[in-house]
Motif scaffolding. Structure first.
Motif, PDB file in Angstrom:
ATOM      1  N   VAL A 217     -35.737 -24.526 -62.589  1.00  0.00           N
ATOM      2  CA  VAL A 217     -34.677 -23.970 -61.734  1.00  0.00           C
ATOM      3  C   VAL A 217     -33.339 -24.634 -62.041  1.00  0.00           C
ATOM      4  CG1 VAL A 217     -33.857 -23.726 -59.357  1.00  0.00           C
ATOM      5  CG2 VAL A 217     -36.263 -23.300 -59.891  1.00  0.00           C
ATOM      6  N   SER A 218     -33.342 -25.957 -62.177  1.00  0.00           N
ATOM      7  CA  SER A 218     -32.085 -26.665 -62.424  1.00  0.00           C
ATOM      8  C   SER A 218     -31.498 -26.323 -63.790  1.00  0.00           C
ATOM      9  CB  SER A 218     -32.265 -28.183 -62.292  1.00  0.00           C
ATOM     10  OG  SER A 218     -33.070 -28.680 -63.338  1.00  0.00           O
ATOM     11  N   HIS A 219     -32.367 -26.054 -64.783  1.00  0.00           N
ATOM     12  CA  HIS A 219     -31.868 -25.710 -66.109  1.00  0.00           C
ATOM     13  C   HIS A 219     -31.457 -24.244 -66.234  1.00  0.00           C
ATOM     14  CE1 HIS A 219     -33.144 -29.699 -67.160  1.00  0.00           C
ATOM     15  NE2 HIS A 219     -32.519 -29.556 -68.302  1.00  0.00           N
ATOM     16  N   LEU A 220     -32.050 -23.388 -65.420  1.00  0.00           N
ATOM     17  CA  LEU A 220     -31.647 -21.979 -65.447  1.00  0.00           C
ATOM     18  C   LEU A 220     -30.324 -21.797 -64.712  1.00  0.00           C
ATOM     19  CD1 LEU A 220     -35.090 -20.307 -64.752  1.00  0.00           C
ATOM     20  CD2 LEU A 220     -33.729 -20.038 -66.818  1.00  0.00           C
TER      21      LEU A 220
ATOM     22  N   ASP B 167     -35.193 -11.148 -53.637  1.00  0.00           N
ATOM     23  CA  ASP B 167     -33.982 -10.973 -52.828  1.00  0.00           C
ATOM     24  C   ASP B 167     -33.479 -12.289 -52.239  1.00  0.00           C
ATOM     25  OD1 ASP B 167     -33.890  -8.202 -53.264  1.00  0.00           O
ATOM     26  OD2 ASP B 167     -35.315  -7.856 -51.629  1.00  0.00           O
ATOM     27  N   ASN B 168     -34.207 -13.368 -52.470  1.00  0.00           N
ATOM     28  CA  ASN B 168     -33.858 -14.688 -51.922  1.00  0.00           C
ATOM     29  C   ASN B 168     -34.041 -15.754 -52.990  1.00  0.00           C
ATOM     30  OD1 ASN B 168     -33.542 -14.071 -48.875  1.00  0.00           O
ATOM     31  ND2 ASN B 168     -35.469 -13.089 -49.423  1.00  0.00           N
ATOM     32  N   LEU B 169     -33.365 -15.585 -54.123  1.00  0.00           N
ATOM     33  CA  LEU B 169     -33.551 -16.494 -55.250  1.00  0.00           C
ATOM     34  C   LEU B 169     -33.146 -17.936 -54.931  1.00  0.00           C
ATOM     35  CD1 LEU B 169     -32.429 -14.159 -58.165  1.00  0.00           C
ATOM     36  CD2 LEU B 169     -34.754 -14.865 -57.588  1.00  0.00           C
ATOM     37  N   GLU B 170     -32.320 -18.130 -53.891  1.00  0.00           N
ATOM     38  CA  GLU B 170     -31.929 -19.489 -53.504  1.00  0.00           C
ATOM     39  C   GLU B 170     -33.142 -20.318 -53.069  1.00  0.00           C
ATOM     40  OE1 GLU B 170     -31.777 -16.944 -49.855  1.00  0.00           O
ATOM     41  OE2 GLU B 170     -30.998 -16.700 -51.875  1.00  0.00           O
ATOM     42  N   LEU B 171     -34.227 -19.659 -52.664  1.00  0.00           N
ATOM     43  CA  LEU B 171     -35.448 -20.382 -52.300  1.00  0.00           C
ATOM     44  C   LEU B 171     -35.981 -21.197 -53.474  1.00  0.00           C
ATOM     45  CD1 LEU B 171     -37.464 -17.801 -50.162  1.00  0.00           C
ATOM     46  CD2 LEU B 171     -36.384 -19.918 -49.373  1.00  0.00           C
TER      47      LEU B 171
ATOM     48  N   ASP C 183     -36.954 -24.805 -52.373  1.00  0.00           N
ATOM     49  CA  ASP C 183     -38.366 -25.150 -52.184  1.00  0.00           C
ATOM     50  C   ASP C 183     -39.223 -24.578 -53.315  1.00  0.00           C
ATOM     51  OD1 ASP C 183     -40.703 -26.070 -51.055  1.00  0.00           O
ATOM     52  OD2 ASP C 183     -40.708 -24.661 -49.373  1.00  0.00           O
ATOM     53  N   PRO C 184     -39.017 -25.056 -54.561  1.00  0.00           N
ATOM     54  CA  PRO C 184     -39.724 -24.460 -55.703  1.00  0.00           C
ATOM     55  C   PRO C 184     -41.241 -24.621 -55.646  1.00  0.00           C
ATOM     56  CG  PRO C 184     -38.637 -26.484 -56.376  1.00  0.00           C
ATOM     57  CD  PRO C 184     -38.173 -26.178 -54.975  1.00  0.00           C
ATOM     58  N   PHE C 185     -41.737 -25.630 -54.924  1.00  0.00           N
ATOM     59  CA  PHE C 185     -43.176 -25.885 -54.863  1.00  0.00           C
ATOM     60  C   PHE C 185     -43.809 -25.358 -53.577  1.00  0.00           C
ATOM     61  CE2 PHE C 185     -41.451 -29.279 -57.601  1.00  0.00           C
ATOM     62  CZ  PHE C 185     -42.119 -28.946 -58.771  1.00  0.00           C
ATOM     63  N   GLY C 186     -43.021 -24.662 -52.764  1.00  0.00           N
ATOM     64  CA  GLY C 186     -43.525 -24.161 -51.483  1.00  0.00           C
ATOM     65  C   GLY C 186     -43.207 -22.698 -51.290  1.00  0.00           C
ATOM     66  N   LYS C 187     -42.141 -22.431 -50.534  1.00  0.00           N
ATOM     67  CA  LYS C 187     -41.782 -21.055 -50.189  1.00  0.00           C
ATOM     68  C   LYS C 187     -41.460 -20.193 -51.401  1.00  0.00           C
ATOM     69  CE  LYS C 187     -39.905 -22.221 -45.674  1.00  0.00           C
ATOM     70  NZ  LYS C 187     -38.683 -22.467 -44.924  1.00  0.00           N
TER      71      LYS C 187
END
Length: 126
Positions: free
Chosen positions: A31-34, A84-88, A92-96
């Motif tokens: 996520v951080s690299h994308l 629709d909620n890519l900020e998740l 919370d990449p390992f949860g929600k």
């Protein structure tokens, strides 16, 4: 350190296997690299996924990246709220922000434990 209750691919996907069901997502490192995510394409329920093959795509303003499956099996659920909620993914990449759940038939021989995945990320420069 990433959660110890799941395994990781060098391509930055994770899977958590419970009772024959693999929950799959991408790691905080990915996520951080994308960064600046704009689009996510996930398979539908009932689709088949194969170890090491693409199950979808994630797009940032910089690039389109394939998502690789750490397991083989049938998709039994997809996180329909996530596109629709890519900020998740950042929150919370390992949860929600899980992506799909797969009824497991096989898992990759290339899965890494959390410590080995952390070492891989450090070697990549993260």
């Amino acid at each position: 350190m990433r959660p110890n209750d799941r395994k990781y691919l060098k391509s930055h996907e994770w899977c958590k296997i419970e009772n024959g069901i693999a929950t799959i997502g991408i790691t905080d490192y990915a996520v951080s690299h994308l960064s600046d995510l704009v689009f996510l394409d996930l398979p539908n329920k009932g689709a088949s996924v194969t170890t090491g093959e693409s199950f979808g795509e994630i797009e940032s303003v910089k690039a389109v990246s394939s998502l690789y499956s750490p397991v083989s099996g049938e998709v039994v659920d997809a996180n329909k709220e996530l596109p629709d909620n890519l900020e998740l993914l950042a929150q919370d990449p390992f949860g929600k922000a899980w992506m799909i759940k797969v009824k497991l038939t096989a898992e990759s021989q290339d899965l890494l434990a959390a410590a080995a995945y952390d070492a891989h990320c450090q070697a990549e420069g993260g």
